[in-house]
Design a protein around this motif. Structure first.
Motif, short mmCIF file in Angstrom:
data_model
loop_
_atom_site.label_atom_id
_atom_site.label_comp_id
_atom_site.label_asym_id
_atom_site.label_seq_id
_atom_site.Cartn_x
_atom_site.Cartn_y
_atom_site.Cartn_z
N ASP A 198 37.36 30.67 79.12
CA ASP A 198 39.10 30.97 78.51
C ASP A 198 39.35 32.26 78.31
N ASN A 199 40.16 32.57 78.49
CA ASN A 199 41.50 34.08 78.66
C ASN A 199 41.44 34.34 77.44
N HIS A 200 41.60 33.77 76.85
CA HIS A 200 41.91 33.46 74.97
C HIS A 200 40.38 34.03 74.60
N LEU A 201 39.37 33.11 74.67
CA LEU A 201 38.08 33.36 73.59
C LEU A 201 37.72 34.53 74.64
N ARG A 202 38.35 35.05 76.03
CA ARG A 202 37.24 36.43 76.50
C ARG A 202 37.73 37.67 75.80
N THR A 203 39.37 36.85 75.25
CA THR A 203 40.16 38.71 74.98
C THR A 203 39.55 38.77 73.54
N LEU A 204 39.18 37.56 72.83
CA LEU A 204 38.55 37.54 71.30
C LEU A 204 37.31 38.77 71.77
N ALA A 205 36.50 37.85 72.12
CA ALA A 205 35.07 38.97 72.42
C ALA A 205 35.37 40.08 72.90
N ARG A 206 36.38 40.44 73.60
CA ARG A 206 36.33 41.97 74.03
C ARG A 206 37.01 42.84 72.31
N SER A 207 37.76 42.28 72.21
CA SER A 207 38.72 42.80 70.16
C SER A 207 37.34 43.25 69.49
N ILE A 208 36.89 42.37 69.27
CA ILE A 208 35.78 42.57 68.23
C ILE A 208 34.72 43.63 69.18
N LEU A 209 33.88 43.65 70.59
CA LEU A 209 33.48 44.57 70.72
C LEU A 209 33.52 46.48 71.00
N SER A 210 34.84 45.83 70.55
CA SER A 210 36.08 47.10 70.81
C SER A 210 35.26 47.82 69.49
N CYS A 211 35.20 46.99 68.58
CA CYS A 211 35.27 47.39 66.85
C CYS A 211 33.12 47.81 67.44
N PHE A 212 33.00 47.29 67.29
CA PHE A 212 30.92 47.49 67.63
C PHE A 212 31.48 48.81 68.57
N LEU A 213 32.42 49.94 69.46
CA LEU A 213 32.00 50.98 69.34
C LEU A 213 32.74 51.99 68.70
N ALA A 214 33.63 51.54 68.17
CA ALA A 214 34.03 52.86 67.41
C ALA A 214 33.12 53.59 66.66
N PRO A 215 34.13 54.99 66.61
CA PRO A 215 32.72 56.03 66.24
C PRO A 215 32.95 56.06 64.88
N GLU A 216 33.00 55.39 63.78
CA GLU A 216 33.19 55.45 62.77
C GLU A 216 31.93 54.52 62.71
N MET A 217 31.52 53.39 63.13
CA MET A 217 30.16 53.18 63.04
C MET A 217 29.05 53.86 63.28
N LEU A 218 29.14 55.46 63.04
CA LEU A 218 28.05 55.48 63.86
C LEU A 218 27.19 56.32 61.77
N THR A 219 28.73 56.52 61.36
CA THR A 219 28.47 57.95 60.71
C THR A 219 28.01 56.87 59.18
N ILE A 220 27.49 57.29 57.98
CA ILE A 220 27.95 56.65 56.80
C ILE A 220 27.96 57.21 55.59
N PRO A 221 29.06 57.22 55.15
CA PRO A 221 30.07 58.58 54.44
C PRO A 221 29.46 58.52 52.89
N SER A 222 29.53 60.01 52.85
CA SER A 222 29.03 59.80 51.43
C SER A 222 29.91 59.81 50.19
#
Length: 1001
Positions: free
Chosen positions: A372-396
């Motif tokens: 299902d292309n809609h489910l694949r689109t959902l998966a891609r959107s969330i996986l993209s967020c997991f790779l966002a650069p801000e995920m790698l740092t914890i702001p003070s």
């Protein structure tokens, strides 16, 4: 009645009347929800000594009509706990239901500059008995008696009593205690300003919070899940979901008060909403009721809040709704919600670490195997967020990140996300999906946006980048050329960043080894994909941000787009010599790859268009020999090929291709464009194209032929109109098609063309535009030149649109808002414009009044109310006919000036008042023209507008016309009443906003 008669005879009667009024109103309050909020009700007749002082003060001590001069001979005071209680009493019209309130003696006392900021606060009503009371035997002696009802809060009452004793009734001796009396008054005012008024606001806030909590508690006790299950239509479901979101969840500590599976209840609610027909509008709605999409969105918002309580159950419910959703907007809403939680949230991360992301990953991974292309689109959107650069740092607490290492949980999520995205990439068929997945993968190569981050973070980013480059390299063999362009650009960007890191070993340490590996791998990838000659030709002929050798040699060339474009054009010209009879098949393959390229920017084909034009001009035999199987895609470049053949001079090739492809449906559009380039000499070709386009029902080609007639009207004159424009327009009108406006809007001589048309063709043009759902800028550009010479035709046009709007679908707008900017020059002659509007009003009053947008017409035609307009309207009123009064009244009620009511508008209203009977219902509505405020900035905006309006109308109090004088006096009194009430509302709103900001959400 004089003072002596009042003291000797009437004082007991007024005392009895006050007691009667008190009993009637307290009985009414006792049967309302305010029964427990009334603290005290007092009744009294005015004390003779106090009355004597008031009469002396007003120079009425010898009056024999004090019952008409003094309004509070009988008085009742109602004391409530809070401002909210007073608000309920006044806005529910309880006093109006029992008594007759004198029209201009319903008064709000509140400090403002008109009463020198006297701090006394209350609501006063002067009432008399209604007919139902007067006819009772026990009330006959109260006929014509008046009673003043004062409504206070407890704090206002306490202050008024203290102020009465300490200030107004304090003994005064000439020459003694003046300073102290002033000090006492200032202190009394300070008590109200600094303490009592803020206390009243705080009590109002507490009352509102308490009422909201009580409402939420009642809903919880009655069973939230059960109430949701009992809903039998979508309006009820939406209202219940809104209550859960706004009342219940903000007060929930846990999910236990739900007493049931709220997640299953929400999913069931969404399913039932789709099965139910949309409800009819509620009493507060105009139009269709709540839709299934509205209910679904509300359920999504509730689940978004429930994530804080149970993230896994909430995510599963959202995925279930997403899977069943039929509306793309609903799915987009769910994606937005899930992306928000997939991204890094410092507060959540401090509490539970990467648990939210890990939960989402466990739910998203199975979606990658879905077809299902809609489910694949959902998966891609969330996986993209997991790779966002801000995920790698914890702001003070500061603006710069702490140099902390990424957690093992985040490392695992990134690696897993990259694997899943490549899994989706390999199984995707559509090129667009592959591009989206590559864009998501590029997030993994981006460094954090903070100024400083740890070496471990950089090492992880470089390692992931190197891994992605390696995975891409293994997939380039059979990849479409458009993807190779993206891969090469991605590799180039990382190549230059890695070179800089590798060269600075002192700063980057162990990251340098990974950077050197990236440099080697990107160079290898570059060489591999550029060994394919068709790809090199492709990126030369197609594209704007393609990568060439200079980009790899000098980083500055990355930004030198113009220079690279020139090199591409030079290279394309060299390709012309390479195209021979022996290499034709190889070049046909290259051209085929180029013309089917999926490139969003049409400018990317400029070099290819020039190449094909030059090839047709220099080697027409080879261009005409292109296999016809290429032409479905090559059609968009057919006008370039024809232009090149025309330049060649050998008309045989040109006529051969033109004759052949005029018979093809998919070629009519580019041939029509070619006619535009050739000019007036292409008239016969344009006529042939038009006939074929109408035969094949190719609407866009018909529109281009119509535009051709307008563009070359000066050269072709009547031939263009009769042989092209008119038949094309009739064809489009039969199909309610108005897309031709897009083609003619940019033509410089379009205005002259429509000005010169005959009345018959003008009417055909306007008939076509009647079907246009909204008169946008393009339509108005056509209407403007027509209306200057044919205002009566424009009148009939608007009449047709208004009549159609009454029976048309909901999205049809006869008179849209944006018409205002164009209609002004259309109706430059004000008397003629008023005549057109008068004719339209009388010719189709049902359409004009019944239409949803007919009321906008006067506002659109006359954005400013001038003296000339006032004169034209007042002239219509001469003679006082009811039709003229109706027309001017309709005009005034629908022409909404910005800011204070102007003198010109007031003149028209006063002339209308003079022509209407005194008891006409329209007079009361005309008061509303002056008291409405519209959208005004600031808390005090409505008050200031009322004050400006009051000052502007005072001059009419001395008008020679009796009706005008009476209307103005009443209007000024009404505005006087609204000003203190507006001050109270403004002060309360401002204070509540400040309190809300202090308390927080």
């Amino acid at each position: 009645m004089n003072l002596h008669e009042y003291e000797a005879q009437y004082s007991p009667l007024y005392k009895e009347f006050a007691e009667f009024v008190k009993t009637e109103i307290t009985d009414a309050i006792a049967s309302s929800h305010l029964a427990s909020r009334l603290l005290v009700a007092q009744a009294r007749a005015k004390d003779p000594a106090s009355l004597e002082g008031k009469l002396k003060k007003n120079d009425l001590v010898n009056s024999n009509k004090i019952e008409t001069e003094i309004k509070d001979l009988a008085g009742v005071r109602l004391i409530f706990y809070t401002n909210a209680d007073v608000y309920c009493l006044t806005h529910e019209k309880i006093i109006y239901d029992i008594f007759s309130v004198e029209t201009f003696n319903d008064w709000e006392h509140y400090p403002n500059r008109d009463n020198e900021f006297a701090q006394y606060q209350a609501r006063h009503y002067i009432v008399t008995l209604k007919a139902g009371h007067i006819n009772r035997p026990d009330c006959l002696h109260f006929r014509d008696k008046r009673c003043e009802i004062q409504v206070h809060t407890l704090l206002e009452h306490a202050w008024a009593e203290m102020c009465h004793d300490a200030v107004y009734k304090a003994p005064v001796t000439a020459g003694f205690g003046t300073a102290k009396r002033q000090e006492i008054k200032e202190q009394v005012d300070k008590i109200m300003i600094a303490y009592l008024r803020p206390a009243g606001i705080n009590m109002l806030l507490v009352h509102g919070m308490s009422a909201q909590l009580a409402q939420a508690t009642a809903m919880v006790e009655s069973g939230v899940v059960e109430r949701l299950a009992r809903c039998n239509n979508n309006d009820d479901r939406y209202e219940t979901l809104s209550d859960i979101l706004n009342l219940v969840l903000p007060n929930c500590d846990t999910l236990e008060p739900m007493h049931g599976d709220i997640f299953a209840a929400l999913a069931d609610c969404v399913i039932k909403s789709r099965a139910a027909a949309d409800c009819q509008g509620n009493s507060f709605r105009d139009g269709p009721g709540t839709t299934a999409e509205d209910v679904t969105r509300a359920a999504i918002n509730v689940l978004n809040r429930l994530i804080d309580f149970d993230c896994e159950a909430s995510f599963r419910a959202l995925l279930e709704i997403y899977t069943e959703a039929q509306e793309g907007t609903v799915q987009g809403h769910i994606i937005t919600v899930l992306q928000h939680h997939a991204k890094y949230n410092p507060d959540v991360f401090q509490r539970v670490g990467a648990q939210v992301q890990q939960t989402l990953m466990s739910l998203v991974e199975p979606l990658c195997h879905s077809e299902d292309n809609h489910l694949r689109t959902l998966a891609r959107s969330i996986l993209s967020c997991f790779l966002a650069p801000e995920m790698l740092t914890i702001p003070s607490n500061g603006d710069i990140s702490d140099k902390l290492s990424p957690s093992d949980g985040l490392r695992a999520i990134r690696m897993h996300a990259i694997d899943c995205l490549f899994m989706l990439f390999d199984s995707s068929v559509r090129l667009r999906d592959k591009f989206d997945l590559l864009a998501a993968l590029s997030n993994a190569s981006q460094p954090p946006f903070v100024a400083d981050y740890s070496t471990e973070v950089l090492c992880l980013i470089l390692a992931d980048t190197n891994r992605i480059i390696g995975l891409l390299a293994s997939r380039t063999t059979s990849a479409p050329y458009e993807l190779l362009v993206w891969v090469e650009r991605f590799s180039l960007n990382n190549y230059w960043r890695a070179r800089k890191i590798a060269a600075d070993k002192g700063r980057y340490g162990r990251c340098c080894a990974i950077a050197e590996e990236i440099v080697d791998n990107t160079a290898s990838l570059r060489n591999s994909i550029n060994n394919e000659r068709h790809y090199v030709r492709f990126k030369t002929l197609v594209g704007e941000r393609n990568v060439f050798a200079p980009h790899w040699d000098n980083e500055a060339e990355n930004h030198n787009i113009d220079e690279i474009t020139k090199r591409r054009e030079i290279e394309a010209k060299k390709y012309i010599t390479e195209v021979t009879a022996e290499t034709a098949d190889d070049w046909y393959h290259t051209i085929g790859c180029c013309i089917i390229a999926t490139v969003r920017d049409i400018a990317a084909f400029e070099v290819l268009s020039g190449f094909l034009r030059q090839l047709a001009a220099e080697k027409p035999d080879l261009i005409c020999a292109i296999p016809r199987g290429y032409f479905p895609a090559l059609c968009r470049f057919l006008h370039d090929i024809l232009a090149g053949l025309l330049l060649n001079g050998n008309r045989d090739y040109y006529r051969q291709m033109l004759d052949e492809f005029t018979l093809r449906e998919d070629c009519l559009h580019p041939i029509a464009w070619h006619c535009h380039e050739v000019g007036a000499s292409a008239l016969d070709t344009a006529i042939r194209v038009l006939r074929k386009a109408m035969e094949f029902n190719e609407v866009q080609a018909v529109c281009l032929c119509l535009a051709f007639a307008i563009k070359h009207h000066d050269d072709l004159r009547d031939s263009a109109v009769e042989r092209l424009f008119r038949p094309a327009l009739e064809y489009l009108t039969d199909r309610d098609e108005t897309s031709w406006l897009k083609q003619v809007n940019h033509l410089p001589k379009a205005g002259e063309f429509f000005t010169d048309l005959s009345p018959e063709v003008i009417n055909s043009t306007l008939t076509n535009l009647v079907s246009l759902k909204c008169l946008d800028n393009r339509a108005c550009a056509v209407l403007a030149p027509i209306s200057r010479k044919h205002p009566s035709s424009i009148c009939r046009f608007f009449a047709q649109r208004l009549a159609r709007e009454v029976i048309a679908e909901h999205s049809y707008e006869a008179i849209p808002w944006e018409l205002t900017d164009h209609i002004t020059p259309v109706f430059e002659d004000v008397p003629v414009a008023v005549g057109v509007l008068w004719e339209l009003y009388n010719a189709s009053v049902d359409g004009l009044v019944a239409s949803k947008t007919g009321w906008r017409l006067p506002d659109a035609m006359f954005p400013t109310h001038t003296d000339e307009l006032s004169t034209s309207l007042i002239t219509r009123l001469h003679g006082g006919s009811d039709a003229a009064c109706n027309f001017v009244f309709w005009f005034i009620m629908n022409c909404r000036p910005v800011g204070p009511i102007t003198v010109q508008v007031t003149e028209v209203i006063m002339a209308l008042i003079d022509n209407l009977p005194a008891d006409d219902g329209r007079v009361e509505k005309l008061y509303g023209v002056f008291v409405r405020t519209g959208c005004v900035p600031g808390y005090e905006g409505p008050v200031n507008k009322h004050r400006d309006t009051r000052e502007s109308v005072k001059r009419w109090q001395n008008d020679q016309r009796p009706k005008v004088r009476a209307f103005t006096r009443d209007l000024v009194r009404r505005l006087d009443q609204r000003i203190p009430s507006g001050h109270r509302v403004a002060d309360t709103a401002e204070a509540l906003d400040k309190l809300a900001n202090e308390i927080g959400p």
